[in-house]
Design a protein around this motif. Sequence first.
Motif, PDB file in Angstrom:
ATOM      1  N   SER A 135      10.337 -33.734  -7.835  1.00 24.32           N
ATOM      2  CA  SER A 135      10.204 -34.738  -6.106  1.00 24.32           C
ATOM      3  C   SER A 135      11.748 -34.680  -6.091  1.00 24.32           C
ATOM      4  CB  SER A 135       9.711 -35.961  -6.172  1.00 24.32           C
ATOM      5  OG  SER A 135       9.687 -36.568  -4.696  1.00 24.32           O
ATOM      6  N   ALA A 136      13.174 -35.229  -6.375  1.00 25.82           N
ATOM      7  CA  ALA A 136      13.805 -35.494  -6.296  1.00 25.82           C
ATOM      8  C   ALA A 136      14.967 -34.078  -6.315  1.00 25.82           C
ATOM      9  CB  ALA A 136      14.826 -35.958  -7.314  1.00 25.82           C
ATOM     10  N   ASN A 137      14.508 -33.058  -6.735  1.00 28.68           N
ATOM     11  CA  ASN A 137      15.328 -31.564  -6.202  1.00 28.68           C
ATOM     12  C   ASN A 137      14.917 -30.657  -5.014  1.00 28.68           C
ATOM     13  OD1 ASN A 137      14.717 -28.375  -6.914  1.00 28.68           O
ATOM     14  ND2 ASN A 137      16.696 -29.058  -7.701  1.00 28.68           N
ATOM     15  N   TYR A 177       4.721 -33.417  -2.858  1.00 26.53           N
ATOM     16  CA  TYR A 177       5.964 -34.000  -4.280  1.00 26.53           C
ATOM     17  C   TYR A 177       6.097 -34.889  -4.451  1.00 26.53           C
ATOM     18  CZ  TYR A 177       8.010 -29.183  -5.181  1.00 26.53           C
ATOM     19  OH  TYR A 177       8.232 -27.843  -5.837  1.00 26.53           O
ATOM     20  N   VAL A 178       5.708 -36.428  -2.874  1.00 20.77           N
ATOM     21  CA  VAL A 178       6.312 -37.599  -3.554  1.00 20.77           C
ATOM     22  C   VAL A 178       4.495 -37.761  -3.393  1.00 20.77           C
ATOM     23  CG1 VAL A 178       6.544 -40.009  -2.124  1.00 20.77           C
ATOM     24  CG2 VAL A 178       8.264 -37.713  -1.756  1.00 20.77           C
ATOM     25  N   GLN A 207       9.057 -36.992 -10.644  1.00 13.67           N
ATOM     26  CA  GLN A 207      10.069 -37.610 -10.114  1.00 13.67           C
ATOM     27  C   GLN A 207      10.886 -36.266  -9.635  1.00 13.67           C
ATOM     28  OE1 GLN A 207      10.793 -41.038 -11.979  1.00 13.67           O
ATOM     29  NE2 GLN A 207       9.506 -42.249  -9.992  1.00 13.67           N
ATOM     30  N   ARG A 208      11.126 -36.046 -10.849  1.00  9.00           N
ATOM     31  CA  ARG A 208      12.464 -35.214 -10.956  1.00  9.00           C
ATOM     32  C   ARG A 208      11.896 -33.630  -9.698  1.00  9.00           C
ATOM     33  NH1 ARG A 208      12.807 -35.963 -16.774  1.00  9.00           N
ATOM     34  NH2 ARG A 208      11.678 -33.951 -16.837  1.00  9.00           N
ATOM     35  N   ALA A 268       3.692 -37.090  -7.880  1.00 12.59           N
ATOM     36  CA  ALA A 268       4.813 -37.895  -8.445  1.00 12.59           C
ATOM     37  C   ALA A 268       4.438 -39.932  -8.366  1.00 12.59           C
ATOM     38  CB  ALA A 268       6.369 -38.083  -7.863  1.00 12.59           C
ATOM     39  N   LEU A 286      13.756 -32.774  -2.290  1.00  9.54           N
ATOM     40  CA  LEU A 286      14.339 -33.327  -1.262  1.00  9.54           C
ATOM     41  C   LEU A 286      16.020 -33.050  -0.839  1.00  9.54           C
ATOM     42  CD1 LEU A 286      12.774 -37.059  -1.707  1.00  9.54           C
ATOM     43  CD2 LEU A 286      12.333 -35.285  -0.080  1.00  9.54           C
ATOM     44  N   GLU A 287      16.715 -32.360  -2.275  1.00 14.06           N
ATOM     45  CA  GLU A 287      18.086 -32.051  -2.849  1.00 14.06           C
ATOM     46  C   GLU A 287      18.083 -30.333  -1.785  1.00 14.06           C
ATOM     47  OE1 GLU A 287      18.579 -31.158  -6.301  1.00 14.06           O
ATOM     48  OE2 GLU A 287      19.054 -32.988  -6.717  1.00 14.06           O
TER      49      GLU A 287
END
Length: 129
Positions: free
Chosen positions: A57-59, A18-19, A54-55, A22, A61-62
Amino acid sequence: MSIELKMLAWSILLGLAYVLVAGALVTAKRGLAWNAGNRDAPVEPLTGPPARAQRASANFLETFPFFAAAALAVVVLERATPHTAFAAQLYFWARLAYLPVYIVGIPYLRTAIWACSLWAILQLVWALL
């Protein structure tokens, strides 16, 4: 090794993917000089696939810490069952599907996939209660 731990290991690799995806899409949009630089100057907000990556990836990580904690607890407390093995696999496969669906921009399918991954985490937690 239990299925829950295997899926945890695969999910760690998926999180790194994911990272990297992105990062690659943002670099393709903003350029290698931006990526290698200090990034001090203001930039235009991202749109399209780079922003969605990017969103996503952030999701990831959440949700990942909750999955990791639940999967580890299931194994440590010896609560693993075929049901928890299925839940761990469902989390991984849902998160694998989530990234391309989000990048392409399929909103309702993206939400359904996210709900599957959340349900999987809840099933792992339920096994602990």
